[in-house]
Design a protein around this motif. Sequence first.
Motif, mmCIF file in Angstrom:
data_model
loop_
_atom_site.group_PDB
_atom_site.id
_atom_site.type_symbol
_atom_site.label_atom_id
_atom_site.label_comp_id
_atom_site.label_asym_id
_atom_site.label_seq_id
_atom_site.Cartn_x
_atom_site.Cartn_y
_atom_site.Cartn_z
ATOM 1 N N GLN A 193 0.790 -1.223 0.000
ATOM 2 C CA GLN A 193 0.000 0.000 0.000
ATOM 3 C C GLN A 193 0.828 1.283 0.000
ATOM 4 O O GLN A 193 0.406 2.287 -0.584
ATOM 5 N N ILE A 194 1.995 1.275 0.653
ATOM 6 C CA ILE A 194 2.778 2.527 0.762
ATOM 7 C C ILE A 194 4.269 2.268 0.505
ATOM 8 O O ILE A 194 5.117 2.717 1.284
ATOM 9 N N PRO A 195 4.642 1.589 -0.562
ATOM 10 C CA PRO A 195 6.058 1.228 -0.746
ATOM 11 C C PRO A 195 6.997 2.421 -0.787
ATOM 12 O O PRO A 195 8.149 2.324 -0.348
ATOM 13 N N GLU A 196 6.517 3.560 -1.287
ATOM 14 C CA GLU A 196 7.373 4.733 -1.415
ATOM 15 C C GLU A 196 7.508 5.507 -0.110
ATOM 16 O O GLU A 196 8.288 6.482 -0.050
ATOM 17 N N ARG A 197 6.840 5.066 0.935
ATOM 18 C CA ARG A 197 6.858 5.801 2.196
ATOM 19 C C ARG A 197 7.492 4.988 3.326
ATOM 20 O O ARG A 197 7.226 5.210 4.491
ATOM 21 N N ILE A 198 8.352 4.049 2.929
ATOM 22 C CA ILE A 198 9.062 3.203 3.887
ATOM 23 C C ILE A 198 10.547 3.521 3.822
ATOM 24 O O ILE A 198 11.138 3.525 2.730
ATOM 25 N N GLY A 199 11.151 3.809 4.941
ATOM 26 C CA GLY A 199 12.570 4.160 4.985
ATOM 27 C C GLY A 199 13.406 3.089 5.656
ATOM 28 O O GLY A 199 12.888 2.124 6.228
ATOM 29 N N PHE A 200 14.717 3.295 5.621
ATOM 30 C CA PHE A 200 15.647 2.302 6.164
ATOM 31 C C PHE A 200 16.725 2.985 6.981
ATOM 32 O O PHE A 200 17.223 4.064 6.634
ATOM 33 N N ILE A 201 17.099 2.350 8.094
ATOM 34 C CA ILE A 201 18.188 2.805 8.956
ATOM 35 C C ILE A 201 19.302 1.779 8.837
ATOM 36 O O ILE A 201 19.141 0.629 9.234
ATOM 37 N N ASP A 202 20.409 2.200 8.298
ATOM 38 C CA ASP A 202 21.472 1.268 7.930
ATOM 39 C C ASP A 202 22.389 0.951 9.109
ATOM 40 O O ASP A 202 23.601 1.194 9.071
ATOM 41 N N THR A 203 21.793 0.438 10.168
ATOM 42 C CA THR A 203 22.562 -0.018 11.324
ATOM 43 C C THR A 203 21.704 -1.007 12.108
ATOM 44 O O THR A 203 20.508 -1.118 11.868
ATOM 45 N N ALA A 204 22.312 -1.724 13.019
ATOM 46 C CA ALA A 204 21.571 -2.706 13.818
ATOM 47 C C ALA A 204 20.691 -1.983 14.833
ATOM 48 O O ALA A 204 21.191 -1.285 15.715
ATOM 49 N N GLN A 205 19.390 -2.169 14.719
ATOM 50 C CA GLN A 205 18.434 -1.492 15.582
ATOM 51 C C GLN A 205 17.919 -2.366 16.717
ATOM 52 O O GLN A 205 17.437 -1.842 17.720
ATOM 53 N N ALA A 206 17.993 -3.675 16.564
ATOM 54 C CA ALA A 206 17.408 -4.544 17.582
ATOM 55 C C ALA A 206 18.014 -5.933 17.522
ATOM 56 O O ALA A 206 18.605 -6.344 16.515
ATOM 57 N N LYS A 207 17.828 -6.650 18.625
ATOM 58 C CA LYS A 207 18.240 -8.048 18.717
ATOM 59 C C LYS A 207 16.983 -8.889 18.934
ATOM 60 O O LYS A 207 16.220 -8.645 19.880
ATOM 61 N N SER A 208 16.774 -9.849 18.077
ATOM 62 C CA SER A 208 15.602 -10.714 18.137
ATOM 63 C C SER A 208 16.020 -12.074 18.685
ATOM 64 O O SER A 208 16.916 -12.722 18.137
ATOM 65 N N ARG A 209 15.365 -12.506 19.760
ATOM 66 C CA ARG A 209 15.795 -13.710 20.450
ATOM 67 C C ARG A 209 15.170 -14.966 19.835
ATOM 68 O O ARG A 209 13.955 -15.042 19.633
ATOM 69 N N LEU A 210 16.028 -15.936 19.539
ATOM 70 C CA LEU A 210 15.574 -17.244 19.091
ATOM 71 C C LEU A 210 15.748 -18.228 20.236
ATOM 72 O O LEU A 210 16.826 -18.344 20.805
#
Length: 230
Positions: A193-210
């Motif tokens: 719906q909004i592909p042109e309104r999604i941005g990216f931060i080029d660094t590690a933002q979070a750790k996801s636990r497995l």
Amino acid sequence: MPQNTPPLVSIVMPSFNQANFIAESVESVLSQSYRHLELIVVADGGSTDGTPDWLSQKSRQDPRLKWFSGPDTGPADALNKALKIVRGTLIGWLNSDDLYTPNAIQRAVDALITEPAWLMVYGHGEHIDEHGRFIEAYPTRLPSTPAEEFADRCFICQPTVFFKRSLTVLLGPLDETLKTAFDFDYWLRAFIQIPERIGFIDTAQAKSRLHAQWLCRMGASIQPTQRVLS
């Protein structure tokens, strides 16, 4: 609101019997350099591990932490309830066993202010094990990736995502009929719906636990190693 007032960021956190991890997860939010935030924890009423007692004590120490407990039909239901009461204009979603990296919220705020057309941003994520040890980098792809690529797998690490509250109006609530892939479904809706309104931060933002059962399902052969994120 004065122009120099920083936006309030609301972090929503569902929790069910996560006493072994929730203190670290909550601390990763409340210790962020960005201070103008609220953390809303939705504790499943069926939790039997003392989480509500801990949350009650912690919320007295830091009023930015708010929590409530009650029955729900699953994490999507819990999150939808939390999203209805957030006060912030910017929202993050962190599970009660995952972690933000230092300055993650500040980076997200800066990105969404610098690029006002963006409604959502995400960044790199990392998988960690039950002891917090690095397993592997999450296979993240950039926002320029076509939505069709979601057919391979979800390429967005959920806890790295921050979005404007208006996104919930555009996309609607999380699908409560989905018990495990409701985040996947939400990001797919955004990319459609909004592909042109999604941005990216080029660094590690979070750790996801497995957890161990997930590693077994994945057939993971990677040996955890210690890694420090900056």
